[in-house]
Design an enzyme around this catalytic site. Structure first.
Site, PDB file in Angstrom:
ATOM      1  CG  ASP A  93     100.517  82.906  33.767  1.00  0.00           C
ATOM      2  OD1 ASP A  93     101.215  81.991  33.659  1.00  0.00           O
ATOM      3  OD2 ASP A  93     100.077  83.493  32.325  1.00  0.00           O
ATOM      4  CG  ASP A 128     105.487  81.716  32.056  1.00  0.00           C
ATOM      5  OD1 ASP A 128     104.432  81.704  32.716  1.00  0.00           O
ATOM      6  OD2 ASP A 128     105.890  82.265  31.077  1.00  0.00           O
ATOM      7  CG  HIS A 182     107.082  84.384  26.853  1.00  0.00           C
ATOM      8  ND1 HIS A 182     107.818  84.357  26.974  1.00  0.00           N
ATOM      9  CD2 HIS A 182     106.246  84.368  26.964  1.00  0.00           C
ATOM     10  CE1 HIS A 182     107.354  83.490  29.311  1.00  0.00           C
ATOM     11  NE2 HIS A 182     106.235  84.122  28.428  1.00  0.00           N
ATOM     12  CG  HIS A 222     107.841  88.175  28.771  1.00  0.00           C
ATOM     13  ND1 HIS A 222     107.569  88.444  29.751  1.00  0.00           N
ATOM     14  CD2 HIS A 222     106.906  87.504  28.261  1.00  0.00           C
ATOM     15  CE1 HIS A 222     106.625  88.207  30.232  1.00  0.00           C
ATOM     16  NE2 HIS A 222     105.481  87.312  29.459  1.00  0.00           N
ATOM     17  CD  GLU A 228     101.621  83.486  27.430  1.00  0.00           C
ATOM     18  OE1 GLU A 228     101.195  83.447  28.520  1.00  0.00           O
ATOM     19  OE2 GLU A 228     103.334  84.019  27.850  1.00  0.00           O
ATOM     20  CD  GLU A 266     102.922  80.614  30.008  1.00  0.00           C
ATOM     21  OE1 GLU A 266     102.083  81.122  31.133  1.00  0.00           O
ATOM     22  OE2 GLU A 266     104.280  81.659  29.671  1.00  0.00           O
TER      23      GLU A 266
HETATM   24 MN    MN Z   1     102.441  82.502  32.673  1.00  0.00          MN
HETATM   25 MN    MN Z   2     104.343  83.641  29.896  1.00  0.00          MN
END
Ligand code: MN
Ligand code: MN
Length: 297
Positions: free
Chosen positions: A90, A101, A161, A169, A194, A282
């Site tokens: 990630d 992200d 998010h 977030h 995600e 994600e």
């Molecule tokens: Mn992430």
């Molecule tokens: Mn994330």
């Protein structure tokens, strides 16, 4: 008005730039995830390559394995190597605080391809129906149904998010399960979707160790070493940082002081409560009138 439009365009450009850097780094890092390879080498590659390409890490490279769902990252001098693991990579990249992200899963066990496919397919099923006016509850429903289609479960207490400048977030949360009512998405919303899939019961809890922290208050502290550390942390603003990034001396003591005074808080490693294997996929997207733009494609 023209100024405002130009400002928004500049911000969008930075989100897109961050996404492009992330995609390049992610694809190169993916090839380095092999049985016997060092986790620390992969994490350092990700973070250094991000900087080389003109971005900054938005958070430490997360490498979580098997029943770990998220928030694991190597410690300084960590000699851990990959075994026959289900690996989640990630990554976060920011340009002037505007964040990309994205995460992928790599199956090193040789027999959990369906687990990896389930979260990927759920992600794309959600992306397929995203557009301005859609309720996030619909995304949760399609994510859960897709994962259930593989006889697996979503992790119900993890969500996608929103993203904002220097904020990893923000609302709205994007559910990974059926919920009654969510939030209506609007054009220009920047969100990360995600899904997590598991062969366990579908729930995570905080584990007992943490290597990632972030600042929650800038209240003053008295201990000189802790003050020095606080100075070092200024560069990360409100973004998460890894313990292995820090060079201050008396580090353990200072971190503990800052945590006790409520200046920083840790992100414990999140673990599937029944020890099930976990996969994650994600992307970061920008919601448009008729769909979305994936910045991390
Ligand atoms: Mn992430
Ligand atoms: Mn994330």
């Amino acid at each position: 008005m023209a100024d405002k439009i130009q400002e928004i365009e500049e911000i969008i450009t930075k989100y897109v730039q961050a996404g492009e850097i992330l995609s390049t780094v992610r694809e190169e890092a993916k090839d380095k995830i092999k049985v016997g390879a060092s986790l620390l080498n992969v994490a350092e590659f990700v973070e250094q390559k991000t900087i080389e390409l003109g971005g900054m890490p938005a958070f430490p490279c997360n490498i979580s394995r098997n029943e770990e769902a998220a928030h694991a990252t190597p410690s300084a001098g960590d000699e851990t190597i990959f075994g026959k693991d289900v690996v989640k990579l990630d990554l976060g990249v920011h340009v002037d605080g505007y964040i990309a992200d994205s995460a992928i899963s790599v199956d090193l066990t040789g027999n959990n391809q369906d687990l990896v496919k389930a979260s990927e397919e759920a992600l794309y099923a959600a992306i397929d129906i995203v557009k301005s006016g859609v309720d996030t509850a619909k995304l949760g429903a399609v994510i859960e149904d897709t994962i259930n289609g593989y006889d697996l479960k979503p992790i119900v207490n993890l969500t996608g998010h929103g993203l904002a400048q220097y904020m990893t977030h923000t609302p709205p949360s994007i559910p990974n399960r059926h919920i009654g009512q969510g939030t209506i998405l609007n054009q220009g919303d920047i969100i990360a979707i995600e899904p997590f899939a598991t062969d366990g019961v579908g729930k995570i809890a905080d584990g007992s160790w943490a290597q990632i922290y972030h600042m929650i208050s800038d209240r003053p502290v008295r201990m000189p070493a802790a003050r020095k550390l606080l100075k070092e942390l200024e560069q990360y603003k409100t973004l998460p940082f890894a313990k292995r990034w820090l060079t201050s001396d008396k580090l353990d003591l200072s971190l503990m002081q800052l945590e006790r005074s409520g200046v920083i808080t840790s992100y414990p490693v999140l673990q599937e409560v029944s020890g099930g294997l976990v996969s994650q996929a994600e992307h970061t997207i920008i919601v448009t009138d008729d769909g979305c733009e994936i910045t991390t494609q």
